[in-house]
Design an enzyme around this catalytic site. Structure first.
Site, short mmCIF file in Angstrom:
data_model
loop_
_atom_site.label_atom_id
_atom_site.label_comp_id
_atom_site.label_asym_id
_atom_site.label_seq_id
_atom_site.Cartn_x
_atom_site.Cartn_y
_atom_site.Cartn_z
N ASP A 21 -27.15 -58.28 68.13
CA ASP A 21 -27.03 -59.65 67.84
C ASP A 21 -28.02 -60.64 68.10
O ASP A 21 -28.54 -61.45 67.45
CB ASP A 21 -25.61 -60.50 68.61
CG ASP A 21 -24.58 -59.80 68.04
OD1 ASP A 21 -24.41 -59.10 67.04
OD2 ASP A 21 -23.44 -59.90 68.99
N GLU B 296 -18.33 -30.71 48.14
CA GLU B 296 -18.49 -31.62 48.74
C GLU B 296 -16.94 -32.55 48.94
O GLU B 296 -16.10 -31.76 48.20
CB GLU B 296 -19.22 -32.93 47.93
CG GLU B 296 -20.66 -32.58 47.76
CD GLU B 296 -21.45 -33.25 46.74
OE1 GLU B 296 -20.79 -34.43 46.45
OE2 GLU B 296 -22.49 -32.85 46.49
N LYS C 226 -14.28 -34.85 48.25
CA LYS C 226 -13.72 -35.48 47.34
C LYS C 226 -13.07 -37.07 48.02
O LYS C 226 -12.00 -36.97 48.28
CB LYS C 226 -12.81 -35.21 46.31
CG LYS C 226 -12.43 -36.08 45.17
CD LYS C 226 -11.71 -35.04 43.87
CE LYS C 226 -11.51 -36.07 42.85
NZ LYS C 226 -11.11 -37.32 42.68
N ASP D 160 -11.81 -40.42 48.50
CA ASP D 160 -10.49 -41.05 47.91
C ASP D 160 -10.80 -42.59 47.92
O ASP D 160 -10.27 -43.51 48.68
CB ASP D 160 -9.10 -40.68 48.33
CG ASP D 160 -8.02 -40.86 47.15
OD1 ASP D 160 -8.24 -41.40 46.17
OD2 ASP D 160 -6.90 -40.72 47.61
N TYR E 38 -23.42 -39.82 46.44
CA TYR E 38 -23.26 -38.11 46.02
C TYR E 38 -23.85 -37.78 44.83
O TYR E 38 -24.04 -36.82 44.59
CB TYR E 38 -21.83 -37.76 46.17
CG TYR E 38 -20.81 -38.58 45.34
CD1 TYR E 38 -20.82 -38.82 44.08
CD2 TYR E 38 -19.95 -39.42 45.79
CE1 TYR E 38 -20.09 -39.34 43.43
CE2 TYR E 38 -19.03 -40.11 45.18
CZ TYR E 38 -18.99 -40.07 43.93
OH TYR E 38 -18.34 -40.66 43.42
N LYS F 7 -7.96 -30.23 43.60
CA LYS F 7 -7.28 -31.24 44.37
C LYS F 7 -6.23 -30.64 45.21
O LYS F 7 -5.70 -29.67 44.91
CB LYS F 7 -6.65 -31.98 43.12
CG LYS F 7 -7.29 -32.87 42.39
CD LYS F 7 -7.71 -34.11 42.78
CE LYS F 7 -6.50 -35.16 42.39
NZ LYS F 7 -6.67 -36.19 41.52
N CYS G 97 19.60 -62.26 63.53
CA CYS G 97 18.43 -61.29 64.05
C CYS G 97 19.12 -60.26 64.84
O CYS G 97 19.86 -60.74 65.79
CB CYS G 97 17.55 -62.14 65.06
SG CYS G 97 16.42 -61.27 66.32
N CYS H 164 18.62 -61.61 68.97
CA CYS H 164 19.11 -62.49 69.34
C CYS H 164 20.27 -63.28 68.66
O CYS H 164 20.59 -64.47 69.31
CB CYS H 164 18.22 -63.49 69.71
SG CYS H 164 17.28 -64.22 68.32
N CYS I 226 12.74 -63.93 62.52
CA CYS I 226 13.58 -64.52 63.28
C CYS I 226 12.78 -65.63 63.77
O CYS I 226 11.49 -65.64 64.29
CB CYS I 226 13.94 -63.67 64.75
SG CYS I 226 14.36 -64.63 66.12
N CYS J 37 13.49 -65.61 71.42
CA CYS J 37 14.04 -64.03 70.83
C CYS J 37 13.40 -63.20 71.92
O CYS J 37 12.37 -62.96 72.24
CB CYS J 37 13.78 -63.76 69.50
SG CYS J 37 14.41 -62.03 69.21
S1 IVH Z 1 -19.34 -36.25 41.42
C1 IVH Z 1 -20.57 -36.40 37.21
N1 IVH Z 1 -18.75 -36.14 43.99
O1 IVH Z 1 -14.03 -38.38 42.07
C2 IVH Z 1 -19.94 -36.12 38.51
N2 IVH Z 1 -17.39 -37.52 42.72
O2 IVH Z 1 -12.02 -37.39 39.78
C3 IVH Z 1 -19.75 -37.28 39.17
N3 IVH Z 1 -15.71 -38.68 43.67
O3 IVH Z 1 -14.92 -40.49 39.39
C4 IVH Z 1 -18.81 -37.58 40.17
N4 IVH Z 1 -16.06 -37.97 45.62
O4 IVH Z 1 -15.09 -41.33 41.72
C5 IVH Z 1 -18.27 -36.68 42.55
N5 IVH Z 1 -18.31 -36.19 46.37
C6 IVH Z 1 -17.92 -36.44 45.11
C7 IVH Z 1 -16.93 -37.39 44.85
C8 IVH Z 1 -16.47 -37.87 43.69
C9 IVH Z 1 -15.29 -38.65 45.12
C10 IVH Z 1 -14.67 -39.25 42.80
C11 IVH Z 1 -15.43 -40.15 41.62
C12 IVH Z 1 -15.11 -39.76 40.36
C13 IVH Z 1 -13.91 -39.00 40.89
C14 IVH Z 1 -13.59 -37.82 39.63
#
Ligand code: IVH
Length: 661
Positions: A35, A109, A111, A113, A219, A307, A401, A404, A419, A424
């Site tokens: 800071d 890698e 995935k 979310d 990525y 998935k 409630c 109370c 409430c 309470c």
């Molecule tokens: S590669 C052409 N790597 O998953 C390849 N995608 O279902 C581009 N996502 O739209 C995607 N982690 O938003 C890639 N390690 C990862 C990812 C990843 C999450 C998402 C991404 C993509 C979606 C496809």
């Protein structure tokens, strides 16, 4: 040292620490030291604005809101991924690729979310950020992205042009915090961290985005000038070296078996990660091989998303427990037949509010589908109506409630039932902590630890009981000597003479903070006036909106609150505004001149406030004038005051004078 060199040095330092803190999660210095550096940089930039650059760490501060996002056409389409739902699917993918080379290696890698995003850096500086949209045209969310600390505003090297792709996500912890906050405000909660990330990123006001702790992983390289990179492993290293956040769990896999092992491993480990993942992305490592395979219009042939199976279970809804939270929110909790889900046995599920329950048409006795929101909080996704046997019972919100028996209220536009009884038992500790706090009744020494004991020992069953305590009572508490007991009683007694505005604040009426309490008590001098006031009268006060008015009326309509107030009165607590402690003539000897229209005060009210504190109001400006309070359309008095170099206050400045606050 020359100013600009120091500025540059500070920026380098801060960038380094941002990286250590937000990306590596391994800070080198304390928050205070960080800071301090930031403050020094801000100060230097303020003094020398010619040196401000858009990539300075100070420039993350959220700008102003926009009306809508502008569309951005991606220079290269952002493709999607094909999904595999089983290891068998993954093996088929691997065999299909067999035609390009005999031995294939991959990068595996996680995935993430979240929300897919494209970033453009020019000469090493973040130029542009856009959502994926339909892959061809996305939305320009640069202002929002700039507030995300994990995303560097400047790369390590001034690369002429780098376009990357990544994922914006909300960490599980932040998701839980945000939902708790939303629940408290009576708002709808987000279903999962992905929705929360998307919702936070698509805020027209970047200040909202800034207030949510979003993070990111990058990525993929979409474009880099004079690309020297030959494989994904190297690309990820390159991104990392440029200071971009790269997921540390990515792994080189020499064969498809290693990919399967990786998937297996993370299907378990996912629950321990601080962010949500929904699978594994398998990418051919070598770029030359990728080229050979190419892409379809939708997705590359060289990558596949595996998935994870959805973590959902069926179970029976056995009953509904109705709980009152510490702030008075009444929420249903589902009681379930215990099932194993995502690593733990689940027997209860949060239902958030009664609207959701009705929308999902959940009935006691139903078979229901459950999952864990944010990988943590068990929730009911839906009921399975086809499995009903006819004995199921619908669930209604309670009228009273459960803690109370006060009448339950619901504010316009909110989903929560509440409430309103300040005493309470479910709310009492919170009510007391707030009542005694600094901005409220300011009772020194009455903190959470003491309150905890007072309530647990049933010495205090309502806020009015505070004023019934004796020194002897207090000295029974742990870690309370006779001296501190005497001090606490003194502080409680002193609080009796606080003005009405403080008491109103302390009662914790929803939407009524210190400022609105002050405004209210200027219009209503006695707490009794609130018993019979109507919405119209309240909303005729410029600063009091309909939400506040509704809340005041609900609060005073609750008989238990009236009873508490009557008790407070009987115990000698002041319930009027114009009460100043002896000697509190803080404006003694000061002369004020009022000019123009103040937004929240009539001239009469302002004059009364000054005079009741010993000050004088004069109609003409002179060298002897202490303050000129100027509102809209001020007259020549303001000009004169400016000429004389007097102190000029607006309404807020006036109300903040030591004698008035
Ligand atoms: S590669 C052409 N790597 O998953 C390849 N995608 O279902 C581009 N996502 O739209 C995607 N982690 O938003 C890639 N390690 C990862 C990812 C990843 C999450 C998402 C991404 C993509 C979606 C496809």
């Amino acid at each position: 040292m020359e100013v600009n060199s120091r500025i540059k040095e500070l920026r380098e330092e801060i960038r380094k620490h941002d990286y250590r803190y937000y990306i590596l999660d391994a800070p080198l210095i304390s928050d205070a030291e960080y800071d301090r550096q930031m403050q020094e940089l801000k100060k230097l930039e303020e003094e020398h604005p010619q040196f401000i650059t858009p990539d300075s760490p100070t420039q993350r501060v959220a700008g102003t809101a926009v009306e809508k996002f502008s569309p951005t056409r991606h220079r290269f389409p952002l493709l999607s991924l094909d999904n595999a739902f089983s290891y068998q699917h993954l093996m088929e993918f691997h065999r299909r690729l067999g035609r390009v080379a005999r031995k294939l290696s991959y990068m595996a890698e996680l995935k993430i979310d979240g929300v897919s995003i494209a970033l453009v850096y020019e000469n090493g500086v973040l130029l542009n950020a856009a959502t994926r949209g339909d892959g061809l045209v996305g939305e320009d969310v640069t202002a929002n992205i700039r507030t995300i600390k994990a995303i560097p505003l400047r790369l390590r090297d001034p690369l002429p042009r780098l376009e990357v792709r990544g994922e914006i996500f909300m960490p599980k912890q932040e998701f839980l915090r945000l939902n708790e906050e939303k629940e408290e405000k009576g708002e709808r909660v987000f279903a999962n961290p992905r929705n929360a990330a998307a919702g936070s990123l698509r805020q027209l006001d970047p200040r909202v985005t800034a207030s949510r702790a979003l993070s990111a992983f990058i990525y993929d390289i979409i474009y880099v000038e004079a690309n020297p990179l030959v494989e994904q492993e190297e690309a990820l290293r390159f991104l990392q070296e440029q200071g971009l956040p790269v997921n540390p769990e990515a792994r080189f896999c020499a064969d498809i078996e290693a990919v399967l092992a990786y998937s297996e491993e993370y299907a378990e480990k996912r629950h321990e990660l601080p962010y949500e993942i929904d699978g594994v992305v398998v990418k051919l490592n070598t770029f030359a091989e990728r080229e050979e395979l190419g892409s379809t219009a939708r997705s590359p042939r060289w990558a596949m998303a595996y998935k994870f199976p959805a973590e959902e279970k069926e179970t029976r809804l056995l009953g509904v427990e109705i709980n009152v939270g510490r702030t008075g929110i009444i929420a249903p909790t589902a009681l379930l037949e215990p099932v194993l889900l995502a690593g733990t046995t689940v027997s209860r599920a949060s239902m958030h509010n009664f609207d959701l329950l009705r929308e999902k048409d959940l009935r006691i006795g139903d078979m229901v589908l459950i999952h864990k929101a944010g990988d943590i909080i068990p929730e009911i996704i839906s009921s399975l109506p086809e499995r009903r046997r006819g004995e199921e019972r619908t669930i209604m919100p309670p009228e009273n409630c459960p803690a109370c028996d006060s009448k339950v209220v619901r504010f316009a536009g909110e989903v929560a039932y509440r409430c309103e009884n300040i005493n309470c038992p479910a709310r009492l500790k919170e009510s007391l902590i707030f009542f005694a706090s600094r901005g409220a009744m300011d009772i020194d020494g009455l903190g959470p630890a003491v309150i905890e004991q007072l309530v647990n020992r049933e010495m205090v069953k309502g806020i009015d009981d505070l004023y019934r305590l004796s020194e002897q009572d207090i000295s029974l508490l742990e870690r309370m000597g006779p001296k501190s007991a005497a001090n606490l009683i003194k502080a409680i007694t002193e609080s009796k003479s606080r003005p009405l505005s403080r008491l109103l604040t302390a009662l914790g009426i929803r939407h009524i903070g210190a400022k609105s309490a002050k405004i209210l008590s200027r219009h209503f001098h006695d707490i009794d006036d609130f018993y019979k006031v109507g919405v119209e009268k309240l909303t005729s006060i410029p600063e009091i909106g309909s939400k506040m008015a509704e809340s005041v009326i609900n609060f005073f309509a609750e008989p238990r609150n009236r009873e508490t107030i009557e008790n407070l009165k009987a115990l000698g607590v002041n319930t009027r505004e114009a009460v100043y402690e002896a000697g509190e003539q803080l404006l003694q000897g000061k002369t004020f001149v009022l000019t123009g229209t103040l937004p929240g005060l009539t001239r009469q009210q302002a004059s009364e406030m000054i005079e009741s504190r010993g000050g004088k109001v004069s109609s003409s400006v002179s060298k002897k004038t202490s303050y000129v309070v100027a509102g809209d359309d001020p007259g020549s008095k303001l000009d004169k005051a400016l000429q004389l170099g007097l102190t000029i206050l607006d309404e807020e400045g006036f109300l903040n004078l030591p004698g008035l606050s």
